[in-house]
Design a protein around this motif. Sequence first.
Motif, mmCIF file in Angstrom:
data_model
loop_
_atom_site.group_PDB
_atom_site.id
_atom_site.type_symbol
_atom_site.label_atom_id
_atom_site.label_comp_id
_atom_site.label_asym_id
_atom_site.label_seq_id
_atom_site.Cartn_x
_atom_site.Cartn_y
_atom_site.Cartn_z
ATOM 1 N N LEU A 61 0.828 -1.203 0.000
ATOM 2 C CA LEU A 61 0.000 0.000 0.000
ATOM 3 C C LEU A 61 0.863 1.254 0.000
ATOM 4 C CD1 LEU A 61 -2.735 -1.147 2.542
ATOM 5 C CD2 LEU A 61 -2.876 -1.079 0.043
ATOM 6 N N THR A 62 2.155 1.064 0.258
ATOM 7 C CA THR A 62 3.116 2.161 0.210
ATOM 8 C C THR A 62 4.475 1.588 -0.149
ATOM 9 O OG1 THR A 62 4.121 3.998 1.450
ATOM 10 C CG2 THR A 62 3.666 1.990 2.680
ATOM 11 N N ASP A 63 5.331 2.442 -0.672
ATOM 12 C CA ASP A 63 6.706 2.040 -0.946
ATOM 13 C C ASP A 63 7.636 2.504 0.171
ATOM 14 O OD1 ASP A 63 6.185 0.701 -3.315
ATOM 15 O OD2 ASP A 63 6.306 2.541 -4.503
ATOM 16 N N ASP A 64 7.066 3.152 1.183
ATOM 17 C CA ASP A 64 7.837 3.625 2.326
ATOM 18 C C ASP A 64 7.790 2.561 3.423
ATOM 19 O OD1 ASP A 64 9.071 4.965 4.392
ATOM 20 O OD2 ASP A 64 7.552 6.520 4.581
ATOM 21 N N PRO A 65 8.916 1.925 3.713
ATOM 22 C CA PRO A 65 8.910 0.862 4.714
ATOM 23 C C PRO A 65 8.832 1.363 6.157
ATOM 24 C CG PRO A 65 11.122 1.188 3.890
ATOM 25 C CD PRO A 65 10.226 2.085 3.088
ATOM 26 N N THR A 66 8.992 2.663 6.345
ATOM 27 C CA THR A 66 9.035 3.219 7.687
ATOM 28 C C THR A 66 7.757 2.925 8.454
ATOM 29 O OG1 THR A 66 10.331 5.046 6.797
ATOM 30 C CG2 THR A 66 9.475 5.311 9.021
ATOM 31 N N PRO A 67 7.906 2.296 9.621
ATOM 32 C CA PRO A 67 6.703 2.044 10.424
ATOM 33 C C PRO A 67 6.115 3.347 10.945
ATOM 34 C CG PRO A 67 8.650 0.980 11.393
ATOM 35 C CD PRO A 67 9.102 1.770 10.228
ATOM 36 N N VAL A 68 4.848 3.327 11.204
ATOM 37 C CA VAL A 68 4.178 4.483 11.779
ATOM 38 C C VAL A 68 4.746 4.692 13.174
ATOM 39 C CG1 VAL A 68 1.936 5.385 12.487
ATOM 40 C CG2 VAL A 68 2.117 3.988 10.443
ATOM 41 N N ARG A 69 4.861 5.956 13.557
ATOM 42 C CA ARG A 69 5.394 6.264 14.884
ATOM 43 C C ARG A 69 4.569 5.611 15.972
ATOM 44 N NH1 ARG A 69 4.776 12.160 14.680
ATOM 45 N NH2 ARG A 69 3.985 11.756 16.721
ATOM 46 N N ASP A 70 5.249 5.205 16.998
ATOM 47 C CA ASP A 70 4.604 4.616 18.164
ATOM 48 C C ASP A 70 4.182 5.753 19.084
ATOM 49 O OD1 ASP A 70 3.895 3.402 20.539
ATOM 50 O OD2 ASP A 70 5.598 2.042 20.566
ATOM 51 N N VAL A 71 2.899 6.026 19.142
ATOM 52 C CA VAL A 71 2.386 7.137 19.943
ATOM 53 C C VAL A 71 2.735 6.950 21.411
ATOM 54 C CG1 VAL A 71 0.299 8.362 20.652
ATOM 55 C CG2 VAL A 71 0.528 7.562 18.309
#
Length: 129
Positions: A61-71
């Motif tokens: 769904l994205t080419d950015d492997p960066t995980p979403v920040r952990d709130v």
Amino acid sequence: MNRIKELRTKKGITQAELAKKIGVQGAAISKYENEQLQISNEVLKSLALIFEVSIDYILYLTDDPTPVRDVNQDLYDEQDASKELEALMADEPLRTEFQDYDEWSEEEKRNLLNFIKGQKALKKINEKK
């Protein structure tokens, strides 16, 4: 190439090792990689954690492997920054200079902490010269 296989090979993990890590049968990994078996949400979460990528990346769904920040981690970091700044503000000259500090927003306090840290780092650099 399937993202799971790509990530697995980059990490140098065999299908059997990955299966053991996420608690599935060894054949399941092959089926995930060949898109013959639907991946459950729990398995997706496990894969994202193991490979340190976002679920969106695994699912293309994205080419950015960066995980979403952990709130939650952000909240812990913010609390640590507040404690560190409180300790610095115990220094009377600094407290006098920033008398209205208690009324500042969290962002202003973080900026002040970063500024103070930067000043200390510059002082150390200048002392070495």
